[in-house]
Design a protein around this motif. Structure first.
Motif, PDB file in Angstrom:
ATOM      1  N   GLN A  11      38.219  42.549  37.859  1.00  0.00           N
ATOM      2  CA  GLN A  11      38.709  43.680  37.266  1.00  0.00           C
ATOM      3  C   GLN A  11      38.618  44.994  38.010  1.00  0.00           C
ATOM      4  OE1 GLN A  11      38.654  43.984  32.859  1.00  0.00           O
ATOM      5  NE2 GLN A  11      36.996  45.547  33.095  1.00  0.00           N
ATOM      6  N   GLN A  12      37.575  45.149  38.552  1.00  0.00           N
ATOM      7  CA  GLN A  12      37.415  46.476  39.339  1.00  0.00           C
ATOM      8  C   GLN A  12      38.496  46.587  40.418  1.00  0.00           C
ATOM      9  OE1 GLN A  12      33.200  46.201  40.658  1.00  0.00           O
ATOM     10  NE2 GLN A  12      32.753  48.202  39.741  1.00  0.00           N
ATOM     11  N   ARG A  13      38.678  45.447  41.145  1.00  0.00           N
ATOM     12  CA  ARG A  13      39.719  45.656  42.099  1.00  0.00           C
ATOM     13  C   ARG A  13      41.296  45.653  41.647  1.00  0.00           C
ATOM     14  NH1 ARG A  13      35.246  43.184  43.624  1.00  0.00           N
ATOM     15  NH2 ARG A  13      34.673  43.056  45.773  1.00  0.00           N
ATOM     16  N   TYR A  14      41.489  45.096  40.386  1.00  0.00           N
ATOM     17  CA  TYR A  14      42.783  44.818  40.193  1.00  0.00           C
ATOM     18  C   TYR A  14      43.212  45.598  38.715  1.00  0.00           C
ATOM     19  CZ  TYR A  14      42.963  41.460  43.779  1.00  0.00           C
ATOM     20  OH  TYR A  14      42.893  40.856  44.925  1.00  0.00           O
ATOM     21  N   GLY A  15      42.258  46.112  38.164  1.00  0.00           N
ATOM     22  CA  GLY A  15      42.491  46.757  36.689  1.00  0.00           C
ATOM     23  C   GLY A  15      42.471  46.235  35.681  1.00  0.00           C
ATOM     24  N   HIS A  16      42.702  44.923  35.688  1.00  0.00           N
ATOM     25  CA  HIS A  16      42.620  43.969  34.670  1.00  0.00           C
ATOM     26  C   HIS A  16      42.708  42.658  34.903  1.00  0.00           C
ATOM     27  CE1 HIS A  16      46.906  44.081  35.007  1.00  0.00           C
ATOM     28  NE2 HIS A  16      46.947  42.934  34.184  1.00  0.00           N
ATOM     29  N   LEU A  17      42.342  41.770  34.039  1.00  0.00           N
ATOM     30  CA  LEU A  17      42.411  40.210  34.281  1.00  0.00           C
ATOM     31  C   LEU A  17      43.811  39.639  33.782  1.00  0.00           C
ATOM     32  CD1 LEU A  17      38.650  39.370  33.006  1.00  0.00           C
ATOM     33  CD2 LEU A  17      39.709  40.002  35.513  1.00  0.00           C
ATOM     34  N   SER A  18      44.744  39.344  34.825  1.00  0.00           N
ATOM     35  CA  SER A  18      45.943  38.832  34.274  1.00  0.00           C
ATOM     36  C   SER A  18      45.903  37.259  34.260  1.00  0.00           C
ATOM     37  CB  SER A  18      46.881  39.055  35.458  1.00  0.00           C
ATOM     38  OG  SER A  18      46.678  38.761  36.780  1.00  0.00           O
ATOM     39  N   ASP A  19      46.772  36.722  33.911  1.00  0.00           N
ATOM     40  CA  ASP A  19      46.545  35.190  33.969  1.00  0.00           C
ATOM     41  C   ASP A  19      46.576  34.451  35.304  1.00  0.00           C
ATOM     42  OD1 ASP A  19      46.441  34.543  31.250  1.00  0.00           O
ATOM     43  OD2 ASP A  19      48.269  34.683  30.833  1.00  0.00           O
ATOM     44  N   PRO A  20      47.305  34.892  36.092  1.00  0.00           N
ATOM     45  CA  PRO A  20      47.334  34.379  37.485  1.00  0.00           C
ATOM     46  C   PRO A  20      45.889  34.763  38.282  1.00  0.00           C
ATOM     47  CG  PRO A  20      49.374  35.738  37.092  1.00  0.00           C
ATOM     48  CD  PRO A  20      48.458  36.028  36.045  1.00  0.00           C
ATOM     49  N   LEU A  21      45.488  35.952  37.637  1.00  0.00           N
ATOM     50  CA  LEU A  21      44.198  36.083  38.551  1.00  0.00           C
ATOM     51  C   LEU A  21      42.995  35.328  37.867  1.00  0.00           C
ATOM     52  CD1 LEU A  21      42.333  37.792  40.106  1.00  0.00           C
ATOM     53  CD2 LEU A  21      42.345  39.607  38.448  1.00  0.00           C
ATOM     54  N   LEU A  22      43.136  35.152  36.669  1.00  0.00           N
ATOM     55  CA  LEU A  22      42.140  34.269  36.025  1.00  0.00           C
ATOM     56  C   LEU A  22      42.337  32.665  36.424  1.00  0.00           C
ATOM     57  CD1 LEU A  22      42.244  35.514  32.346  1.00  0.00           C
ATOM     58  CD2 LEU A  22      40.511  35.534  33.875  1.00  0.00           C
ATOM     59  N   ARG A  23      43.411  32.362  36.698  1.00  0.00           N
ATOM     60  CA  ARG A  23      43.705  31.038  37.257  1.00  0.00           C
ATOM     61  C   ARG A  23      43.217  30.914  38.838  1.00  0.00           C
ATOM     62  NH1 ARG A  23      48.420  31.167  34.278  1.00  0.00           N
ATOM     63  NH2 ARG A  23      49.730  32.071  35.884  1.00  0.00           N
ATOM     64  N   HIS A  24      43.465  31.976  39.428  1.00  0.00           N
ATOM     65  CA  HIS A  24      42.528  31.920  40.696  1.00  0.00           C
ATOM     66  C   HIS A  24      41.272  31.757  40.734  1.00  0.00           C
ATOM     67  CE1 HIS A  24      42.821  33.030  45.227  1.00  0.00           C
ATOM     68  NE2 HIS A  24      41.591  33.655  44.773  1.00  0.00           N
ATOM     69  N   VAL A  25      40.664  32.644  39.945  1.00  0.00           N
ATOM     70  CA  VAL A  25      39.355  32.623  39.793  1.00  0.00           C
ATOM     71  C   VAL A  25      38.749  30.907  39.313  1.00  0.00           C
ATOM     72  CG1 VAL A  25      37.175  33.409  38.264  1.00  0.00           C
ATOM     73  CG2 VAL A  25      38.878  35.007  39.168  1.00  0.00           C
ATOM     74  N   ALA A  26      39.413  30.596  38.353  1.00  0.00           N
ATOM     75  CA  ALA A  26      39.162  29.424  38.165  1.00  0.00           C
ATOM     76  C   ALA A  26      39.157  28.185  39.119  1.00  0.00           C
ATOM     77  CB  ALA A  26      40.033  28.603  36.742  1.00  0.00           C
ATOM     78  N   THR A  27      40.341  28.319  39.887  1.00  0.00           N
ATOM     79  CA  THR A  27      40.429  27.481  40.912  1.00  0.00           C
ATOM     80  C   THR A  27      39.318  27.655  42.104  1.00  0.00           C
ATOM     81  OG1 THR A  27      42.946  27.336  40.463  1.00  0.00           O
ATOM     82  CG2 THR A  27      41.977  26.703  42.851  1.00  0.00           C
ATOM     83  N   ARG A  28      39.254  28.768  42.538  1.00  0.00           N
ATOM     84  CA  ARG A  28      38.027  29.142  43.407  1.00  0.00           C
ATOM     85  C   ARG A  28      36.755  28.760  42.907  1.00  0.00           C
ATOM     86  NH1 ARG A  28      37.529  29.643  47.678  1.00  0.00           N
ATOM     87  NH2 ARG A  28      37.561  31.709  48.489  1.00  0.00           N
ATOM     88  N   LEU A  29      36.344  28.590  41.749  1.00  0.00           N
ATOM     89  CA  LEU A  29      35.101  28.539  41.408  1.00  0.00           C
ATOM     90  C   LEU A  29      34.854  27.265  40.707  1.00  0.00           C
ATOM     91  CD1 LEU A  29      34.002  31.947  39.677  1.00  0.00           C
ATOM     92  CD2 LEU A  29      33.198  30.912  41.905  1.00  0.00           C
ATOM     93  N   LYS A  30      35.937  26.185  40.915  1.00  0.00           N
ATOM     94  CA  LYS A  30      35.912  25.001  40.513  1.00  0.00           C
ATOM     95  C   LYS A  30      35.534  25.052  39.140  1.00  0.00           C
ATOM     96  CE  LYS A  30      35.224  23.296  45.137  1.00  0.00           C
ATOM     97  NZ  LYS A  30      34.986  24.393  45.775  1.00  0.00           N
ATOM     98  N   LEU A  31      36.108  25.816  38.136  1.00  0.00           N
ATOM     99  CA  LEU A  31      35.764  25.752  36.564  1.00  0.00           C
ATOM    100  C   LEU A  31      37.149  25.371  35.942  1.00  0.00           C
ATOM    101  CD1 LEU A  31      33.493  28.861  36.474  1.00  0.00           C
ATOM    102  CD2 LEU A  31      32.849  26.484  36.286  1.00  0.00           C
ATOM    103  N   PRO A  32      36.879  24.935  34.779  1.00  0.00           N
ATOM    104  CA  PRO A  32      38.031  24.804  33.856  1.00  0.00           C
ATOM    105  C   PRO A  32      38.497  26.202  33.489  1.00  0.00           C
ATOM    106  CG  PRO A  32      36.086  23.635  33.089  1.00  0.00           C
ATOM    107  CD  PRO A  32      35.840  24.418  34.039  1.00  0.00           C
ATOM    108  N   LEU A  33      39.961  26.428  33.268  1.00  0.00           N
ATOM    109  CA  LEU A  33      40.516  27.701  33.061  1.00  0.00           C
ATOM    110  C   LEU A  33      40.220  27.891  31.690  1.00  0.00           C
ATOM    111  CD1 LEU A  33      42.310  30.011  33.765  1.00  0.00           C
ATOM    112  CD2 LEU A  33      44.310  28.359  32.925  1.00  0.00           C
ATOM    113  N   SER A  34      39.963  27.117  31.044  1.00  0.00           N
ATOM    114  CA  SER A  34      39.304  27.277  29.470  1.00  0.00           C
ATOM    115  C   SER A  34      37.970  28.078  29.438  1.00  0.00           C
ATOM    116  CB  SER A  34      39.503  26.110  28.794  1.00  0.00           C
ATOM    117  OG  SER A  34      38.227  25.265  29.245  1.00  0.00           O
ATOM    118  N   ARG A  35      37.314  27.837  30.505  1.00  0.00           N
ATOM    119  CA  ARG A  35      36.061  28.264  30.585  1.00  0.00           C
ATOM    120  C   ARG A  35      36.182  29.631  31.046  1.00  0.00           C
ATOM    121  NH1 ARG A  35      30.713  26.575  34.110  1.00  0.00           N
ATOM    122  NH2 ARG A  35      29.449  28.544  33.529  1.00  0.00           N
ATOM    123  N   VAL A  36      36.909  29.901  31.949  1.00  0.00           N
ATOM    124  CA  VAL A  36      36.912  31.315  32.383  1.00  0.00           C
ATOM    125  C   VAL A  36      37.517  32.249  31.312  1.00  0.00           C
ATOM    126  CG1 VAL A  36      38.232  32.515  34.282  1.00  0.00           C
ATOM    127  CG2 VAL A  36      37.301  30.283  34.706  1.00  0.00           C
TER     128      VAL A  36
END
Length: 158
Positions: free
Chosen positions: A35-60
């Protein structure tokens, strides 16, 4: 900084992701950094975080939506936040909410389509002795009245 498209790599987030070593327990820290880097948490950004942390998107998404400090759309130019804690409710908070909604033409939780102003609530601002409280653009208004609040709103730059 503009938000990358879905096909972009979110490169600015990589140092934080590398530091977290892909561990799911770093989720809140990574969301905060995103959020600091991009201003807000978009769906593509949340998907990227979920993929990189190997977490379900629902948890993120569930974690991000649980905490009120995370945003899912770009921040408005002006941010109005009403305290809805017990002391503020007793001292006139509902009248302040009504004045804000009427003056801004918004409902609690909304953001004007042009991005000029948003209206939200928080459970406590931590200054109960000065209730009711309204935070506008980072400045706390203490012992607010509906008329005093309308006057503050008139002072906001377009």
């Amino acid at each position: 900084m503009p938000l990358p498209t879905e096909t972009d790599s979110f490169a600015a987030l990589e140092p934080l992701l590398l530091r977290s070593k892909g561990q799911g327990d770093a989720l809140i820290e990574v969301l905060h950094g995103a959020q600091q880097r991009y201003g807000h948490l978009s769906d593509p950004l949340l998907r990227h975080v979920a993929t990189r942390l190997k977490l379900p998107l629902s948890r993120v998404k569930g974690t991000a939506s649980f905490y009120h400090l995370f945003r899912f759309q770009p921040p408005a130019r002006h941010r109005c936040v009403v305290c809805t804690g017990t002391a503020c409710q007793i001292q006139g908070g509902p009248a302040l909410i009504a004045a804000l909604e009427e003056s801004l033409g918004l409902q609690m939780g909304d953001r004007r389509a042009d991005g000029w102003v948003s209206l939200s609530e928080v459970r406590c601002l931590g200054t109960c002795s000065d209730a009711p409280l309204v935070l506008i653009d980072g400045t706390i208004g203490r012992q607010q009245t509906p008329e005093g609040l309308r006057q503050r709103l008139r002072g906001l730059a377009p």
